[in-house]
Scaffold this motif. Structure first.
Motif, PDB file in Angstrom:
ATOM      1  N   LYS A  22       0.828  -1.209   0.000  1.00 30.73           N
ATOM      2  CA  LYS A  22       0.000   0.000   0.000  1.00 30.73           C
ATOM      3  C   LYS A  22       0.860   1.256   0.000  1.00 30.73           C
ATOM      4  CE  LYS A  22      -4.311  -1.489   2.100  1.00 30.73           C
ATOM      5  NZ  LYS A  22      -5.196  -1.303   3.253  1.00 30.73           N
ATOM      6  N   THR A  23       1.922   1.260   0.800  1.00 34.04           N
ATOM      7  CA  THR A  23       2.754   2.462   0.872  1.00 34.04           C
ATOM      8  C   THR A  23       3.636   2.610  -0.366  1.00 34.04           C
ATOM      9  OG1 THR A  23       4.421   1.276   2.170  1.00 34.04           O
ATOM     10  CG2 THR A  23       2.786   2.530   3.394  1.00 34.04           C
ATOM     11  N   GLN A  24       4.083   1.502  -0.944  1.00 35.70           N
ATOM     12  CA  GLN A  24       4.926   1.549  -2.143  1.00 35.70           C
ATOM     13  C   GLN A  24       4.103   1.895  -3.370  1.00 35.70           C
ATOM     14  OE1 GLN A  24       8.301   1.224  -2.487  1.00 35.70           O
ATOM     15  NE2 GLN A  24       7.897   1.813  -4.568  1.00 35.70           N
ATOM     16  N   GLY A  25       2.940   1.290  -3.463  1.00 33.43           N
ATOM     17  CA  GLY A  25       2.084   1.476  -4.632  1.00 33.43           C
ATOM     18  C   GLY A  25       2.326   0.388  -5.659  1.00 33.43           C
ATOM     19  N   TYR A  26       1.324   0.125  -6.442  1.00 34.02           N
ATOM     20  CA  TYR A  26       1.378  -0.896  -7.476  1.00 34.02           C
ATOM     21  C   TYR A  26       0.267  -0.608  -8.481  1.00 34.02           C
ATOM     22  CZ  TYR A  26      -2.540  -2.768  -4.829  1.00 34.02           C
ATOM     23  OH  TYR A  26      -3.745  -2.901  -4.184  1.00 34.02           O
ATOM     24  N   ILE A  27       0.350  -1.254  -9.623  1.00 30.80           N
ATOM     25  CA  ILE A  27      -0.697  -1.148 -10.642  1.00 30.80           C
ATOM     26  C   ILE A  27      -1.126  -2.568 -10.973  1.00 30.80           C
ATOM     27  CG2 ILE A  27      -1.286  -0.382 -12.962  1.00 30.80           C
ATOM     28  CD1 ILE A  27       1.071   1.642 -12.699  1.00 30.80           C
ATOM     29  N   LEU A  28      -2.415  -2.808 -10.919  1.00 34.51           N
ATOM     30  CA  LEU A  28      -2.983  -4.114 -11.240  1.00 34.51           C
ATOM     31  C   LEU A  28      -3.937  -3.921 -12.413  1.00 34.51           C
ATOM     32  CD1 LEU A  28      -3.289  -7.118 -10.462  1.00 34.51           C
ATOM     33  CD2 LEU A  28      -5.122  -6.420  -8.910  1.00 34.51           C
ATOM     34  N   ARG A  29      -3.687  -4.629 -13.509  1.00 30.35           N
ATOM     35  CA  ARG A  29      -4.515  -4.491 -14.709  1.00 30.35           C
ATOM     36  C   ARG A  29      -4.929  -5.861 -15.234  1.00 30.35           C
ATOM     37  NH1 ARG A  29      -5.145  -0.237 -13.218  1.00 30.35           N
ATOM     38  NH2 ARG A  29      -4.317   1.720 -13.963  1.00 30.35           N
ATOM     39  N   ALA A  30      -6.157  -5.946 -15.709  1.00 29.75           N
ATOM     40  CA  ALA A  30      -6.632  -7.154 -16.384  1.00 29.75           C
ATOM     41  C   ALA A  30      -5.929  -7.254 -17.733  1.00 29.75           C
ATOM     42  CB  ALA A  30      -8.140  -7.087 -16.584  1.00 29.75           C
ATOM     43  N   GLY A  31      -5.706  -8.469 -18.180  1.00 24.85           N
ATOM     44  CA  GLY A  31      -5.038  -8.681 -19.463  1.00 24.85           C
ATOM     45  C   GLY A  31      -5.726  -7.968 -20.614  1.00 24.85           C
ATOM     46  N   GLN A  32      -7.070  -8.007 -20.638  1.00 20.89           N
ATOM     47  CA  GLN A  32      -7.809  -7.361 -21.717  1.00 20.89           C
ATOM     48  C   GLN A  32      -7.591  -5.849 -21.726  1.00 20.89           C
ATOM     49  OE1 GLN A  32      -9.268  -9.366 -19.422  1.00 20.89           O
ATOM     50  NE2 GLN A  32      -9.972 -11.154 -20.534  1.00 20.89           N
ATOM     51  N   ALA A  33      -7.368  -5.251 -20.566  1.00 16.51           N
ATOM     52  CA  ALA A  33      -7.177  -3.801 -20.460  1.00 16.51           C
ATOM     53  C   ALA A  33      -5.875  -3.346 -21.103  1.00 16.51           C
ATOM     54  CB  ALA A  33      -7.217  -3.362 -18.997  1.00 16.51           C
ATOM     55  N   ILE A  34      -4.922  -4.274 -21.224  1.00 21.37           N
ATOM     56  CA  ILE A  34      -3.651  -3.904 -21.840  1.00 21.37           C
ATOM     57  C   ILE A  34      -3.465  -4.594 -23.194  1.00 21.37           C
ATOM     58  CG2 ILE A  34      -2.490  -3.322 -19.683  1.00 21.37           C
ATOM     59  CD1 ILE A  34      -1.112  -6.065 -19.818  1.00 21.37           C
ATOM     60  N   GLY A  35      -4.569  -5.071 -23.748  1.00 23.75           N
ATOM     61  CA  GLY A  35      -4.536  -5.631 -25.091  1.00 23.75           C
ATOM     62  C   GLY A  35      -4.110  -7.086 -25.189  1.00 23.75           C
ATOM     63  N   LYS A  36      -4.126  -7.804 -24.072  1.00 24.47           N
ATOM     64  CA  LYS A  36      -3.781  -9.226 -24.104  1.00 24.47           C
ATOM     65  C   LYS A  36      -5.068 -10.043 -24.190  1.00 24.47           C
ATOM     66  CE  LYS A  36      -0.046 -10.701 -23.074  1.00 24.47           C
ATOM     67  NZ  LYS A  36       1.028 -11.200 -23.929  1.00 24.47           N
ATOM     68  N   ASP A  37      -5.041 -11.089 -24.990  1.00 21.19           N
ATOM     69  CA  ASP A  37      -6.197 -11.969 -25.130  1.00 21.19           C
ATOM     70  C   ASP A  37      -6.054 -13.117 -24.131  1.00 21.19           C
ATOM     71  OD1 ASP A  37      -8.543 -13.065 -26.096  1.00 21.19           O
ATOM     72  OD2 ASP A  37      -7.531 -14.139 -27.725  1.00 21.19           O
ATOM     73  N   THR A  38      -6.269 -12.767 -22.851  1.00 14.81           N
ATOM     74  CA  THR A  38      -6.077 -13.743 -21.788  1.00 14.81           C
ATOM     75  C   THR A  38      -6.952 -13.392 -20.599  1.00 14.81           C
ATOM     76  OG1 THR A  38      -4.444 -14.706 -20.293  1.00 14.81           O
ATOM     77  CG2 THR A  38      -4.108 -12.427 -20.884  1.00 14.81           C
ATOM     78  N   GLU A  39      -7.201 -14.374 -19.758  1.00 17.05           N
ATOM     79  CA  GLU A  39      -7.951 -14.154 -18.520  1.00 17.05           C
ATOM     80  C   GLU A  39      -7.036 -13.678 -17.399  1.00 17.05           C
ATOM     81  OE1 GLU A  39     -11.358 -14.455 -17.923  1.00 17.05           O
ATOM     82  OE2 GLU A  39     -11.440 -14.575 -20.107  1.00 17.05           O
ATOM     83  N   ALA A  40      -5.738 -13.706 -17.633  1.00 17.99           N
ATOM     84  CA  ALA A  40      -4.773 -13.332 -16.600  1.00 17.99           C
ATOM     85  C   ALA A  40      -4.817 -11.833 -16.330  1.00 17.99           C
ATOM     86  CB  ALA A  40      -3.362 -13.729 -17.025  1.00 17.99           C
ATOM     87  N   SER A  41      -4.313 -11.467 -15.155  1.00 22.47           N
ATOM     88  CA  SER A  41      -4.120 -10.072 -14.790  1.00 22.47           C
ATOM     89  C   SER A  41      -2.626  -9.857 -14.594  1.00 22.47           C
ATOM     90  CB  SER A  41      -4.866  -9.740 -13.492  1.00 22.47           C
ATOM     91  OG  SER A  41      -6.254  -9.841 -13.688  1.00 22.47           O
ATOM     92  N   TYR A  42      -2.229  -8.588 -14.579  1.00 27.33           N
ATOM     93  CA  TYR A  42      -0.806  -8.268 -14.475  1.00 27.33           C
ATOM     94  C   TYR A  42      -0.589  -7.247 -13.369  1.00 27.33           C
ATOM     95  CZ  TYR A  42      -0.540 -10.874 -18.737  1.00 27.33           C
ATOM     96  OH  TYR A  42      -0.641 -11.893 -19.650  1.00 27.33           O
ATOM     97  N   LEU A  43       0.433  -7.497 -12.579  1.00 29.87           N
ATOM     98  CA  LEU A  43       0.784  -6.651 -11.446  1.00 29.87           C
ATOM     99  C   LEU A  43       2.123  -5.988 -11.736  1.00 29.87           C
ATOM    100  CD1 LEU A  43       0.374  -5.718  -8.486  1.00 29.87           C
ATOM    101  CD2 LEU A  43       1.517  -7.841  -7.794  1.00 29.87           C
TER     102      LEU A  43
END
Length: 112
Positions: A39-60
């Motif tokens: 929480k203090t460092q910060g991070y970005i969590l995105r669904a694969g589809q949100a970044i143009g990947k054709d996958t069910e995975a998410s990316y941290l």
């Protein structure tokens, strides 16, 4: 240093619990708190589809120093996160950074 992790659908909930955990009192020393560094460092969590990947995975995406990863990475890996390396990591990192930069530019246009 930036690290990118792939989160399968099955591990997403476990990883989110780690990322969103509340600070808590240290059971060994009740006057001390254990801070959730994610929480203090910060991070970005995105669904694969949100970044143009054709996958069910998410990316941290986490940008931090080596010491942060030494203290915290094991929890992510134990929860099922997969550290990406090489070309794949660079590709995901660029897509996430491009999305973040576009969002910032969009806000600049609104408030500029």
């Amino acid at each position: 240093m930036v690290r990118v992790y792939e989160l399968a659908q099955a591990s997403l909930g476990k990883v989110k619990n780690i990322l969103d955990a509340e600070d808590k009192k240290d059971p060994k020393n009740p006057t001390k708190w254990i801070i959730n560094e994610f929480k203090t460092q910060g991070y970005i969590l995105r669904a694969g589809q949100a970044i143009g990947k054709d996958t069910e995975a998410s990316y941290l995406y986490i940008k931090a120093d080596d010491e942060f990863f030494k203290r915290n990475e094991k929890a992510l890996l134990d929860a099922g996160a997969k550290l990406l390396k090489g070309k794949e990591a660079a590709e995901i990192q660029k897509k996430i950074e491009d999305l973040e930069n576009a969002a910032i530019e969009g806000l600049g246009g609104i408030f500029g």
